[in-house]
Write a protein that holds these residues in place. Structure first.
Motif, PDB file in Angstrom:
ATOM      1  N   VAL A 312       0.838  -1.199   0.000  1.00  0.00           N
ATOM      2  CA  VAL A 312       0.000   0.000   0.000  1.00  0.00           C
ATOM      3  C   VAL A 312       0.873   1.250   0.000  1.00  0.00           C
ATOM      4  CG1 VAL A 312      -1.743   1.300   1.279  1.00  0.00           C
ATOM      5  CG2 VAL A 312      -1.915  -1.189   1.123  1.00  0.00           C
ATOM      6  N   ARG A 313       1.945   1.230   0.747  1.00  0.00           N
ATOM      7  CA  ARG A 313       2.872   2.371   0.770  1.00  0.00           C
ATOM      8  C   ARG A 313       3.448   2.638  -0.623  1.00  0.00           C
ATOM      9  NH1 ARG A 313       5.879   0.557   4.288  1.00  0.00           N
ATOM     10  NH2 ARG A 313       5.155   1.705   6.110  1.00  0.00           N
ATOM     11  N   HIS A 314       3.805   1.569  -1.325  1.00  0.00           N
ATOM     12  CA  HIS A 314       4.360   1.704  -2.676  1.00  0.00           C
ATOM     13  C   HIS A 314       3.373   2.385  -3.613  1.00  0.00           C
ATOM     14  CE1 HIS A 314       6.498   0.764  -6.355  1.00  0.00           C
ATOM     15  NE2 HIS A 314       5.487   0.036  -6.794  1.00  0.00           N
ATOM     16  N   VAL A 315       2.109   2.009  -3.551  1.00  0.00           N
ATOM     17  CA  VAL A 315       1.096   2.614  -4.413  1.00  0.00           C
ATOM     18  C   VAL A 315       0.824   4.057  -3.992  1.00  0.00           C
ATOM     19  CG1 VAL A 315      -1.328   2.489  -5.127  1.00  0.00           C
ATOM     20  CG2 VAL A 315       0.053   0.402  -4.983  1.00  0.00           C
ATOM     21  N   GLU A 316       0.801   4.317  -2.695  1.00  0.00           N
ATOM     22  CA  GLU A 316       0.536   5.676  -2.218  1.00  0.00           C
ATOM     23  C   GLU A 316       1.620   6.653  -2.658  1.00  0.00           C
ATOM     24  OE1 GLU A 316      -0.740   8.000   1.894  1.00  0.00           O
ATOM     25  OE2 GLU A 316       0.350   6.097   2.029  1.00  0.00           O
ATOM     26  N   GLU A 317       2.843   6.166  -2.836  1.00  0.00           N
ATOM     27  CA  GLU A 317       3.933   7.036  -3.274  1.00  0.00           C
ATOM     28  C   GLU A 317       3.749   7.514  -4.707  1.00  0.00           C
ATOM     29  OE1 GLU A 317       7.292   4.556  -2.546  1.00  0.00           O
ATOM     30  OE2 GLU A 317       7.461   5.117  -0.433  1.00  0.00           O
ATOM     31  N   GLY A 318       2.890   6.842  -5.473  1.00  0.00           N
ATOM     32  CA  GLY A 318       2.493   7.347  -6.777  1.00  0.00           C
ATOM     33  C   GLY A 318       3.363   6.969  -7.946  1.00  0.00           C
ATOM     34  N   HIS A 319       4.253   6.013  -7.775  1.00  0.00           N
ATOM     35  CA  HIS A 319       5.149   5.677  -8.883  1.00  0.00           C
ATOM     36  C   HIS A 319       5.023   4.217  -9.318  1.00  0.00           C
ATOM     37  CE1 HIS A 319       6.897   9.591  -8.339  1.00  0.00           C
ATOM     38  NE2 HIS A 319       7.214   9.322  -7.086  1.00  0.00           N
ATOM     39  N   ALA A 320       3.918   3.570  -8.966  1.00  0.00           N
ATOM     40  CA  ALA A 320       3.751   2.159  -9.305  1.00  0.00           C
ATOM     41  C   ALA A 320       3.687   1.973 -10.822  1.00  0.00           C
ATOM     42  CB  ALA A 320       2.492   1.592  -8.658  1.00  0.00           C
ATOM     43  N   ARG A 321       4.274   0.901 -11.286  1.00  0.00           N
ATOM     44  CA  ARG A 321       4.252   0.517 -12.707  1.00  0.00           C
ATOM     45  C   ARG A 321       3.146  -0.520 -12.874  1.00  0.00           C
ATOM     46  NH1 ARG A 321       8.342  -0.004 -16.857  1.00  0.00           N
ATOM     47  NH2 ARG A 321       8.032  -1.856 -18.154  1.00  0.00           N
ATOM     48  N   GLY A 322       2.076  -0.168 -13.589  1.00  0.00           N
ATOM     49  CA  GLY A 322       0.953  -1.091 -13.693  1.00  0.00           C
ATOM     50  C   GLY A 322       0.341  -1.314 -12.326  1.00  0.00           C
ATOM     51  N   LYS A 323      -0.077  -2.536 -12.059  1.00  0.00           N
ATOM     52  CA  LYS A 323      -0.726  -2.866 -10.801  1.00  0.00           C
ATOM     53  C   LYS A 323       0.245  -3.521  -9.826  1.00  0.00           C
ATOM     54  CE  LYS A 323      -4.084  -2.259  -9.497  1.00  0.00           C
ATOM     55  NZ  LYS A 323      -5.328  -3.044  -9.413  1.00  0.00           N
ATOM     56  N   THR A 324       0.023  -3.239  -8.547  1.00  0.00           N
ATOM     57  CA  THR A 324       0.762  -3.853  -7.452  1.00  0.00           C
ATOM     58  C   THR A 324      -0.136  -4.927  -6.839  1.00  0.00           C
ATOM     59  OG1 THR A 324       2.008  -1.828  -7.013  1.00  0.00           O
ATOM     60  CG2 THR A 324       1.858  -3.444  -5.219  1.00  0.00           C
ATOM     61  N   VAL A 325       0.364  -6.148  -6.766  1.00  0.00           N
ATOM     62  CA  VAL A 325      -0.455  -7.302  -6.397  1.00  0.00           C
ATOM     63  C   VAL A 325       0.033  -7.922  -5.098  1.00  0.00           C
ATOM     64  CG1 VAL A 325      -1.096  -9.652  -7.094  1.00  0.00           C
ATOM     65  CG2 VAL A 325      -1.158  -7.786  -8.759  1.00  0.00           C
ATOM     66  N   ILE A 326      -0.903  -8.365  -4.288  1.00  0.00           N
ATOM     67  CA  ILE A 326      -0.619  -9.070  -3.043  1.00  0.00           C
ATOM     68  C   ILE A 326      -0.983 -10.538  -3.232  1.00  0.00           C
ATOM     69  CG2 ILE A 326      -1.311  -9.329  -0.624  1.00  0.00           C
ATOM     70  CD1 ILE A 326      -1.787  -6.292  -0.583  1.00  0.00           C
ATOM     71  N   THR A 327      -0.021 -11.410  -2.987  1.00  0.00           N
ATOM     72  CA  THR A 327      -0.263 -12.849  -3.110  1.00  0.00           C
ATOM     73  C   THR A 327      -0.556 -13.440  -1.740  1.00  0.00           C
ATOM     74  OG1 THR A 327       2.103 -13.332  -2.920  1.00  0.00           O
ATOM     75  CG2 THR A 327       1.215 -13.031  -5.134  1.00  0.00           C
TER      76      THR A 327
END
Length: 340
Positions: A312-327
């Motif tokens: 969630v922190r990675h996505v909140e920082e605003g620089h995610a490439r495509g989607k960030t997935v939790i397995t």
């Protein structure tokens, strides 16, 4: 079962992996064994409880989170069903919306699930629900994109953006993608005819005009964006990641709606792709594009369930490439469940 629990609003550290009771499906619900979930701006807004204005709607809770277990996007396997559910037998592989998806098991409304395309891994499938439906609504429903039109996607390298580029290209549009230089190759591979470096080029300078602009960033006022539209162009506002703790995306959306009174151009927000709105038909439309080979989910990073706070922190920082997935440990992952 293990689940990512949030007892209060706050930073990613409020997300804790804990043992909780396995949920039981109610009427119209199915019990899912969660294989993967994905992270959206929606998730960090729910985590922080902002914008404050959204708390008044009741969707996120007022003093504490409405849903104790975090997450919404899901890909998994049906384990059982409550009264009134038909067509989703145990063993069925599905994707869709499931409040509390950051967990080993979750309960979802049957109407918010669709069959998982057999050519997708569960990680790819988890990347689809919110981002792809939002992109579809922005490009097809609000933007009404047609073949031959010029379409610009601002924030093209993120979750919604990567789907929007592909959907617009599938409709026959000439797509211009605005993103960081590090994502230029990616968006070109997805069908963008032109790529603008967000740090070096200003697409609102009026030199080129577009029939439709999908703005996923919210960092420019509507008046500035209109300069890049044709006289009858459409501005589609998706303020999912817009800053501002009081009004956030609600404020930018209201500004766009208000501007409609003063221009021939059509300015409109996207109906949020959440369980609050009808989503089943849109999920089916998106998976049909995937099965036809027109759209491919882009998974940038994966995190195990125990590291959901970092995801969630990675996505909140605003620089995610495509989607960030939790397995999810114990979920089926890896290769697709059938031929592509």
């Amino acid at each position: 079962m293990r689940a990512v629990v949030q007892e209060r609003f706050g930073p990613p550290e409020v997300l804790r992996l804990q043992d909780v009771e396995r949920p039981r499906p109610g009427a119209g619900q199915v019990l899912l064994r969660v294989c993967a979930s994905s992270v959206n701006p929606y998730d960090w807004h729910m985590m922080r409880g902002d914008p404050y204005a959204a708390r008044l709607t009741g969707g996120m809770g007022f003093r504490r989170p409405r849903h104790r277990v975090a997450g919404i996007d899901v890909a998994g396997v049906v384990e059982g069903a409550g009264p009134g559910v038909t067509g989703l037998a145990p063993g069925a592989e599905v994707l869709g919306f499931c409040p509390g998806a950051f967990a080993e098991f979750g309960c979802a409304s049957a109407g918010l699930l669709v069959p998982k395309p057999p050519g997708l891994t569960f990680e790819q499938a988890a990347a689809v629900p919110m981002a792809a439906v939002t992109a579809l609504r922005g490009i097809r429903t609000v933007g009404r994109v047609e073949s031959g039109q010029r379409v610009l996607v601002n924030g093209a390298g993120g979750g919604v953006g990567t789907f929007a580029v592909q959907i617009a290209a599938a409709l026959g549009a000439e797509v211009t993608a605005v993103c960081g230089a590090d994502k230029a190759g990616l968006v070109r591979s997805l069908g963008a005819a032109h790529v603008l470096d967000r740090a070096r080029q200003d697409f609102t300078d009026g030199r080129t005009r577009y029939d439709v602009i999908l703005d996923n960033v919210g960092n420019r006022p509507p008046g500035r964006l209109r300069r890049a539209l044709t006289p009858a162009g459409v501005l589609v506002a998706n303020g999912g990641g817009s800053p501002g703790r009081v009004f956030g995306a609600i404020g930018s959306t209201l500004r766009v709606v208000a501007a409609n009174a003063f221009t021939r151009q059509r300015l409109g927000p996207i109906l949020p792709a959440t369980p609050a709105g009808p989503a089943h038909a849109d999920l089916l439309a998106v998976t049909a594009l995937i099965e036809a080979g027109r759209v491919v989910p882009v998974v940038g990073r994966t995190y195990p369930l125990a590291e959901a706070a970092d995801a969630v922190r990675h996505v909140e920082e605003g620089h995610a490439r495509g989607k960030t997935v939790i397995t999810v440990p114990g979920g089926v992952s890896g290769s697709p469940s059938g031929p592509p």
